[in-house]
Design a protein around this motif. Sequence first.
Motif, PDB file in Angstrom:
ATOM      1  N   SER A  21       0.834  -1.216   0.000  1.00 23.11           N
ATOM      2  CA  SER A  21       0.000   0.000   0.000  1.00 23.11           C
ATOM      3  C   SER A  21       0.865   1.261   0.000  1.00 23.11           C
ATOM      4  O   SER A  21       1.943   1.306   0.618  1.00 23.11           O
ATOM      5  CB  SER A  21      -0.927   0.012   1.213  1.00 23.11           C
ATOM      6  OG  SER A  21      -0.198   0.213   2.393  1.00 23.11           O
ATOM      7  N   ILE A  22       0.338   2.263  -0.666  1.00 24.58           N
ATOM      8  CA  ILE A  22       0.999   3.583  -0.667  1.00 24.58           C
ATOM      9  C   ILE A  22       1.062   4.099   0.774  1.00 24.58           C
ATOM     10  O   ILE A  22       2.053   4.701   1.197  1.00 24.58           O
ATOM     11  CB  ILE A  22       0.236   4.557  -1.597  1.00 24.58           C
ATOM     12  CG1 ILE A  22       0.400   4.109  -3.054  1.00 24.58           C
ATOM     13  CG2 ILE A  22       0.720   5.996  -1.395  1.00 24.58           C
ATOM     14  CD1 ILE A  22      -0.352   4.944  -4.074  1.00 24.58           C
ATOM     15  N   SER A  23       0.017   3.787   1.544  1.00 25.46           N
ATOM     16  CA  SER A  23      -0.022   4.270   2.923  1.00 25.46           C
ATOM     17  C   SER A  23       1.141   3.702   3.753  1.00 25.46           C
ATOM     18  O   SER A  23       1.729   4.423   4.567  1.00 25.46           O
ATOM     19  CB  SER A  23      -1.378   3.904   3.521  1.00 25.46           C
ATOM     20  OG  SER A  23      -1.285   3.829   4.894  1.00 25.46           O
ATOM     21  N   ASP A  27       3.143   6.550   5.259  1.00 25.72           N
ATOM     22  CA  ASP A  27       2.747   6.788   6.661  1.00 25.72           C
ATOM     23  C   ASP A  27       3.587   5.988   7.656  1.00 25.72           C
ATOM     24  O   ASP A  27       3.517   6.230   8.850  1.00 25.72           O
ATOM     25  CB  ASP A  27       1.257   6.440   6.873  1.00 25.72           C
ATOM     26  CG  ASP A  27       0.365   7.265   5.956  1.00 25.72           C
ATOM     27  OD1 ASP A  27       0.785   8.363   5.559  1.00 25.72           O
ATOM     28  OD2 ASP A  27      -0.744   6.798   5.618  1.00 25.72           O
ATOM     29  N   VAL A  28       4.346   5.013   7.168  1.00 20.54           N
ATOM     30  CA  VAL A  28       5.194   4.218   8.079  1.00 20.54           C
ATOM     31  C   VAL A  28       6.676   4.367   7.701  1.00 20.54           C
ATOM     32  O   VAL A  28       7.494   4.813   8.504  1.00 20.54           O
ATOM     33  CB  VAL A  28       4.775   2.723   8.072  1.00 20.54           C
ATOM     34  CG1 VAL A  28       5.696   1.912   8.989  1.00 20.54           C
ATOM     35  CG2 VAL A  28       3.316   2.570   8.499  1.00 20.54           C
ATOM     36  N   LEU A  29       7.017   3.997   6.455  1.00 21.11           N
ATOM     37  CA  LEU A  29       8.449   3.997   6.083  1.00 21.11           C
ATOM     38  C   LEU A  29       9.047   5.404   6.053  1.00 21.11           C
ATOM     39  O   LEU A  29      10.138   5.637   6.588  1.00 21.11           O
ATOM     40  CB  LEU A  29       8.647   3.326   4.719  1.00 21.11           C
ATOM     41  CG  LEU A  29       8.474   1.811   4.657  1.00 21.11           C
ATOM     42  CD1 LEU A  29       8.765   1.300   3.245  1.00 21.11           C
ATOM     43  CD2 LEU A  29       9.395   1.094   5.652  1.00 21.11           C
ATOM     44  N   LYS A  34      12.511   9.733   8.415  1.00 18.70           N
ATOM     45  CA  LYS A  34      12.656  11.127   8.866  1.00 18.70           C
ATOM     46  C   LYS A  34      13.025  11.194  10.346  1.00 18.70           C
ATOM     47  O   LYS A  34      13.853  11.991  10.759  1.00 18.70           O
ATOM     48  CB  LYS A  34      11.348  11.899   8.630  1.00 18.70           C
ATOM     49  CG  LYS A  34      11.158  12.303   7.177  1.00 18.70           C
ATOM     50  CD  LYS A  34       9.816  12.958   6.942  1.00 18.70           C
ATOM     51  CE  LYS A  34       9.731  14.343   7.521  1.00 18.70           C
ATOM     52  NZ  LYS A  34       8.442  14.982   7.183  1.00 18.70           N
ATOM     53  N   ASN A  35      12.426  10.305  11.145  1.00 13.40           N
ATOM     54  CA  ASN A  35      12.690  10.326  12.596  1.00 13.40           C
ATOM     55  C   ASN A  35      14.079   9.817  12.948  1.00 13.40           C
ATOM     56  O   ASN A  35      14.622  10.185  13.990  1.00 13.40           O
ATOM     57  CB  ASN A  35      11.652   9.467  13.343  1.00 13.40           C
ATOM     58  CG  ASN A  35      10.282  10.103  13.306  1.00 13.40           C
ATOM     59  OD1 ASN A  35      10.163  11.317  13.121  1.00 13.40           O
ATOM     60  ND2 ASN A  35       9.239   9.307  13.439  1.00 13.40           N
ATOM     61  N   GLY A 224      -6.420   2.865  -1.962  1.00 12.98           N
ATOM     62  CA  GLY A 224      -5.482   3.923  -1.561  1.00 12.98           C
ATOM     63  C   GLY A 224      -4.673   4.496  -2.711  1.00 12.98           C
ATOM     64  O   GLY A 224      -3.977   5.493  -2.541  1.00 12.98           O
ATOM     65  N   ASN A 225      -4.721   3.847  -3.893  1.00  9.71           N
ATOM     66  CA  ASN A 225      -4.007   4.431  -5.045  1.00  9.71           C
ATOM     67  C   ASN A 225      -4.741   5.672  -5.534  1.00  9.71           C
ATOM     68  O   ASN A 225      -5.961   5.790  -5.360  1.00  9.71           O
ATOM     69  CB  ASN A 225      -3.920   3.412  -6.195  1.00  9.71           C
ATOM     70  CG  ASN A 225      -2.890   2.319  -5.936  1.00  9.71           C
ATOM     71  OD1 ASN A 225      -2.402   2.185  -4.829  1.00  9.71           O
ATOM     72  ND2 ASN A 225      -2.586   1.540  -6.943  1.00  9.71           N
TER      73      ASN A 225
END
Length: 252
Positions: A21-23, A27-29, A34-35, A224-225
């Motif tokens: 999923s794009i999400s 939203d995770v990777l 960044k963190n 989600g696409n």
Amino acid sequence: MPSTDRVANVVLVDIEGTTTSISFVHDVLFPYAKNNVKKFLADGWESSSEIKQIVQELQQVPQYAEYTSTLRVPPTEVDVQIITGFVRYLIDKDLKVTPLKTLQGLIWQQGYETGELRGHVFDDVPGAFAAWRGAGLRIAVYSSGSVAAQKLIFKYSIAGDLLTHLSAHFDTHVGHKQETQSYVNIAKSLGEDPRNILFLTDIPGEAAAARAAGLQAIMLQRPGNAPLTDDQKSGQELIADFSSLHSLQLPE
Ligand SMILES: CSCCC(=O)C(=O)COP(=O)(O)O
Ligand SMILES: [Mg+2]
């Protein structure tokens, strides 16, 4: 040709929006990278030749000058802070630049190995991989994510280790995904007639580039696409998942 009659020697899969999923990616990777980028860079800044190489390549990216020109105080030297900011800037813009993708793969490795990350794959992916391999096809991956990142997402997937199904990986070192030459390079590297490679992707420009190189291409419309316009749909074969492709066969 209906998907059930289709023949191929190789299925070439995209990841984001196709197997995954794009999400999960956005939203995770991406937040994980960044963190963790600041600590990752600080830990290897003096000692890691790999990080030194990535930092050098990041400064060659055209957007580097643009980024530094937006800073209140122009940098006098390249340090962890500047490169961290630039990496976060590139991730926010989702720019598929090679040194960023290499760096992301290294950062994600820590997350997968500690169990903080597990690669998302849609439910139908493990069954399709098993069916294609059972029929004697090879499965290859072509993603903007680095080869190392590709291996991690499938090795540590929510459906178990799927890396064992995959026989080749391609990233932006072979060329960008909307360029025809990239698919010519992939066919050559696989030693295949392009007509016997079936590329699965969510991006119309990637499907068009692959077809221009002689590959077959089918587009995925996963949950989600981004919705496709009528223009983008025209001339495309569209599928919701891999289930209609389970009966793919080798050419006679
Ligand atoms: C290899 S997993 C990370 C995915 C990623 O970084 C990315 O940019 C996805 O691009 P894709 O070419 O798979 O759509
Ligand atoms: Mg994609």
